[in-house]
Design a protein around this motif. Structure first.
Motif, PDB file in Angstrom:
ATOM      1  N   TRP A  64       0.852  -1.191   0.000  1.00 54.32           N
ATOM      2  CA  TRP A  64       0.000   0.000   0.000  1.00 54.32           C
ATOM      3  C   TRP A  64       0.884   1.236   0.000  1.00 54.32           C
ATOM      4  N   THR A  65       0.556   2.172  -0.864  1.00 53.15           N
ATOM      5  CA  THR A  65       1.296   3.430  -0.892  1.00 53.15           C
ATOM      6  C   THR A  65       0.710   4.380   0.165  1.00 53.15           C
TER       7      THR A  65
ATOM      8  N   ARG B  33      -8.339   5.957   4.409  1.00 55.28           N
ATOM      9  CA  ARG B  33      -8.752   6.582   5.675  1.00 55.28           C
ATOM     10  C   ARG B  33      -9.816   7.660   5.458  1.00 55.28           C
ATOM     11  N   GLN B  34      -9.691   8.371   4.366  1.00 62.83           N
ATOM     12  CA  GLN B  34     -10.624   9.456   4.076  1.00 62.83           C
ATOM     13  C   GLN B  34     -11.995   8.926   3.642  1.00 62.83           C
ATOM     14  N   LEU B  35     -12.027   7.842   2.879  1.00 65.01           N
ATOM     15  CA  LEU B  35     -13.275   7.379   2.280  1.00 65.01           C
ATOM     16  C   LEU B  35     -13.967   6.233   3.012  1.00 65.01           C
ATOM     17  N   TYR B  36     -13.230   5.476   3.822  1.00 65.32           N
ATOM     18  CA  TYR B  36     -13.825   4.314   4.474  1.00 65.32           C
ATOM     19  C   TYR B  36     -14.924   4.767   5.437  1.00 65.32           C
ATOM     20  N   GLY B  37     -16.089   4.208   5.266  1.00 70.14           N
ATOM     21  CA  GLY B  37     -17.231   4.595   6.082  1.00 70.14           C
ATOM     22  C   GLY B  37     -18.017   5.751   5.504  1.00 70.14           C
TER      23      GLY B  37
ATOM     24  N   ASN C 139      -8.183   0.468  -7.369  1.00 68.60           N
ATOM     25  CA  ASN C 139      -7.829  -0.702  -8.177  1.00 68.60           C
ATOM     26  C   ASN C 139      -7.339  -1.851  -7.291  1.00 68.60           C
ATOM     27  N   ARG C 140      -8.116  -2.128  -6.254  1.00 68.66           N
ATOM     28  CA  ARG C 140      -7.837  -3.217  -5.322  1.00 68.66           C
ATOM     29  C   ARG C 140      -9.114  -4.010  -5.100  1.00 68.66           C
ATOM     30  N   SER C 141      -8.979  -5.207  -4.562  1.00 67.88           N
ATOM     31  CA  SER C 141     -10.158  -6.032  -4.315  1.00 67.88           C
ATOM     32  C   SER C 141     -10.935  -5.505  -3.097  1.00 67.88           C
ATOM     33  N   GLU C 142     -12.214  -5.820  -3.055  1.00 72.16           N
ATOM     34  CA  GLU C 142     -13.018  -5.440  -1.894  1.00 72.16           C
ATOM     35  C   GLU C 142     -12.466  -6.116  -0.642  1.00 72.16           C
ATOM     36  N   ARG C 143     -12.039  -7.342  -0.782  1.00 73.71           N
ATOM     37  CA  ARG C 143     -11.457  -8.073   0.351  1.00 73.71           C
ATOM     38  C   ARG C 143     -10.193  -7.370   0.859  1.00 73.71           C
ATOM     39  N   GLY C 144      -9.366  -6.911  -0.080  1.00 71.05           N
ATOM     40  CA  GLY C 144      -8.146  -6.195   0.291  1.00 71.05           C
ATOM     41  C   GLY C 144      -8.452  -4.908   1.041  1.00 71.05           C
ATOM     42  N   ILE C 145      -9.494  -4.209   0.592  1.00 74.32           N
ATOM     43  CA  ILE C 145      -9.910  -2.971   1.263  1.00 74.32           C
ATOM     44  C   ILE C 145     -10.367  -3.284   2.682  1.00 74.32           C
ATOM     45  N   CYS C 146     -11.222  -4.297   2.823  1.00 70.31           N
ATOM     46  CA  CYS C 146     -11.751  -4.650   4.150  1.00 70.31           C
ATOM     47  C   CYS C 146     -10.650  -5.127   5.091  1.00 70.31           C
ATOM     48  N   ASP C 147      -9.739  -5.940   4.572  1.00 65.78           N
ATOM     49  CA  ASP C 147      -8.644  -6.443   5.410  1.00 65.78           C
ATOM     50  C   ASP C 147      -7.755  -5.302   5.902  1.00 65.78           C
ATOM     51  N   LYS C 148      -7.421  -4.377   5.004  1.00 68.07           N
ATOM     52  CA  LYS C 148      -6.556  -3.260   5.390  1.00 68.07           C
ATOM     53  C   LYS C 148      -7.271  -2.344   6.377  1.00 68.07           C
TER      54      LYS C 148
ATOM     55  N   ARG D 262      -9.531  -3.180   8.482  1.00 68.86           N
ATOM     56  CA  ARG D 262      -9.565  -3.883   9.770  1.00 68.86           C
ATOM     57  C   ARG D 262      -8.218  -3.734  10.487  1.00 68.86           C
ATOM     58  N   ARG D 263      -7.115  -3.905   9.734  1.00 65.51           N
ATOM     59  CA  ARG D 263      -5.785  -3.767  10.341  1.00 65.51           C
ATOM     60  C   ARG D 263      -5.529  -2.350  10.836  1.00 65.51           C
ATOM     61  N   LEU D 264      -6.112  -1.375  10.146  1.00 69.15           N
ATOM     62  CA  LEU D 264      -5.964   0.022  10.555  1.00 69.15           C
ATOM     63  C   LEU D 264      -6.999   0.432  11.604  1.00 69.15           C
ATOM     64  N   ARG D 265      -7.872  -0.501  11.946  1.00 72.19           N
ATOM     65  CA  ARG D 265      -8.953  -0.286  12.923  1.00 72.19           C
ATOM     66  C   ARG D 265      -9.901   0.835  12.502  1.00 72.19           C
ATOM     67  N   LEU D 266     -10.170   0.881  11.200  1.00 71.24           N
ATOM     68  CA  LEU D 266     -11.139   1.842  10.691  1.00 71.24           C
ATOM     69  C   LEU D 266     -12.537   1.275  10.913  1.00 71.24           C
ATOM     70  N   ARG D 267     -13.486   2.125  11.142  1.00 67.28           N
ATOM     71  CA  ARG D 267     -14.868   1.710  11.395  1.00 67.28           C
ATOM     72  C   ARG D 267     -15.795   2.300  10.353  1.00 67.28           C
ATOM     73  N   SER D 268     -16.837   1.516  10.035  1.00 66.91           N
ATOM     74  CA  SER D 268     -17.841   1.979   9.087  1.00 66.91           C
ATOM     75  C   SER D 268     -19.224   1.682   9.640  1.00 66.91           C
ATOM     76  N   ASN D 269     -20.124   2.613   9.475  1.00 70.28           N
ATOM     77  CA  ASN D 269     -21.514   2.423   9.877  1.00 70.28           C
ATOM     78  C   ASN D 269     -22.416   2.340   8.654  1.00 70.28           C
TER      79      ASN D 269
END
Length: 64
Positions: A7-8, A16-20, A32-41, A43-50
């Motif tokens: 990840w760059t 970080r800006q768009l999640y949630g 240009n990444r998979s949905e799974r890759g987005i969710c995994d990253k 989660r590792r960054l402890r980002l939350r979405s409602n």
């Protein structure tokens, strides 16, 4: 392993800006990444979405 690119800093900033704020599907398309890759990253960054089952915030602003 194919598909496991680093990840760059710019991608992390966008995530970080768009999640949630918008759906994971859209973030995956933008980065240009998979949905799974987005969710995994996220989660590792402890980002939350409602967003589960809700309209993204940007749609609420457009609809009003």
């Amino acid at each position: 392993m194919p598909g496991n690119r680093r990840w760059t800093d710019e991608e992390l900033r966008i995530l970080r800006q768009l999640y949630g704020v918008i759906y994971v599907r859209e973030i995956a398309r933008i980065l240009n990444r998979s949905e799974r890759g987005i969710c995994d990253k996220a989660r590792r960054l402890r980002l939350r979405s409602n967003l589960r089952g809700r309209k993204p915030k940007y749609l609420n602003a457009i609809i009003r």
